[in-house]
Design a protein around this motif. Structure first.
Motif, PDB file in Angstrom:
ATOM      1  N   LEU A   9       0.819  -1.217   0.000  1.00 37.32           N
ATOM      2  CA  LEU A   9       0.000   0.000   0.000  1.00 37.32           C
ATOM      3  C   LEU A   9       0.856   1.271   0.000  1.00 37.32           C
ATOM      4  N   GLY A  10       1.858   1.326   0.891  1.00 37.33           N
ATOM      5  CA  GLY A  10       2.603   2.578   1.068  1.00 37.33           C
ATOM      6  C   GLY A  10       4.014   2.596   0.516  1.00 37.33           C
ATOM      7  N   ILE A  12       6.567   1.761   2.165  1.00 32.64           N
ATOM      8  CA  ILE A  12       7.523   2.149   3.213  1.00 32.64           C
ATOM      9  C   ILE A  12       7.739   1.017   4.220  1.00 32.64           C
ATOM     10  N   CYS A  13       6.939  -0.053   4.166  1.00 35.03           N
ATOM     11  CA  CYS A  13       7.120  -1.180   5.104  1.00 35.03           C
ATOM     12  C   CYS A  13       7.356  -2.499   4.358  1.00 35.03           C
ATOM     13  N   ARG A  14       6.271  -3.141   3.914  1.00 31.62           N
ATOM     14  CA  ARG A  14       6.406  -4.520   3.422  1.00 31.62           C
ATOM     15  C   ARG A  14       7.130  -4.649   2.086  1.00 31.62           C
ATOM     16  N   GLU A  46       2.699   7.949   0.572  1.00 32.17           N
ATOM     17  CA  GLU A  46       4.050   8.011   1.139  1.00 32.17           C
ATOM     18  C   GLU A  46       5.116   8.317   0.083  1.00 32.17           C
ATOM     19  N   ASP A 123      -0.196  -6.129   7.560  1.00 34.88           N
ATOM     20  CA  ASP A 123       0.497  -4.844   7.439  1.00 34.88           C
ATOM     21  C   ASP A 123       1.068  -4.415   8.791  1.00 34.88           C
ATOM     22  N   TRP A 125       2.394  -1.773   9.597  1.00 35.56           N
ATOM     23  CA  TRP A 125       2.019  -0.376   9.881  1.00 35.56           C
ATOM     24  C   TRP A 125       0.871  -0.353  10.893  1.00 35.56           C
ATOM     25  N   TYR A 126      -0.015  -1.369  10.800  1.00 33.46           N
ATOM     26  CA  TYR A 126      -1.156  -1.454  11.709  1.00 33.46           C
ATOM     27  C   TYR A 126      -0.914  -2.423  12.852  1.00 33.46           C
TER      28      TYR A 126
END
Ligand code: 4NP
Length: 155
Positions: A9-10, A12-14, A46, A123, A125-126
């Motif tokens: 999604l972003g 910036i993480c996965r 992001e 995710d 992030w969550y």
């Protein structure tokens, strides 16, 4: 050269974790000249941002530096540039197909489809669980590289 784009999604993480973990595996297995990877986001939220610090720390623990990575959004043109476009969860896969105008060449898949227990990568992030994300991503990338190295279809 087989080119893989990891997507979340972003970005910036996965998907950056998948990009850098996959690249590290390819280097260690001497496959960098055969397979290349990058990552992108389905959202523009992001864009331009660095990897989220907890994900960066997780990669650092593995001896991997991602300091220069900046988030970018998936574009329709990426569909032609890459051989495989790999989402982290079902929602990513739907958004990827929307952005790419479908998937006529069957290039779009979910990373852990084809794993013994096909599933989304939650995710972090969550959830805040970067260890679980890292384990799942490592499992998915290892399986993907194994199959491609054996000359088999990725999915
Ligand atoms: P990612 O995580 O998709 O794994 O990079 C997220 C990053 C940012 C947001 C959502 C998920 N966000 O809503 O900004």
């Amino acid at each position: 050269m087989i080119k893989i784009l990891f997507v979340c999604l972003g970005n910036i993480c996965r998907s950056p974790m998948a990009e850098f973990i996959c690249r590290d595996m390819l280097e260690k297995r001497g496959l960098s000249h055969k397979i290349a990877c990058a990552s992108a986001a389905t959202s523009d939220e992001e864009a331009g941002n660095p990897v989220y610090p907890p994900a960066r720390r997780k990669l650092k623990e593995m001896g991997i530096d991602c300091a220069l990575k900046r988030a970018v959004q998936l574009t329709r043109g990426d569909y032609d540039r890459y051989d495989l476009l790999i989402g982290m969860e079902a929602r990513n896969v739907s958004a990827m197909k929307r952005i790419c105008g479908g998937d006529p060449e069957n290039k779009i898949h979910r990373l852990l489809d084809g794993a013994p227990h096909p599933r989304d990568i939650a995710d972090p992030w969550y959830t805040g669980d970067f260890d679980a994300a890292c384990r799942d991503i490592t499992e998915g990338c290892a399986r993907l590289i194994d199959r491609l190295a054996e000359g088999r279809a990725a999915y």
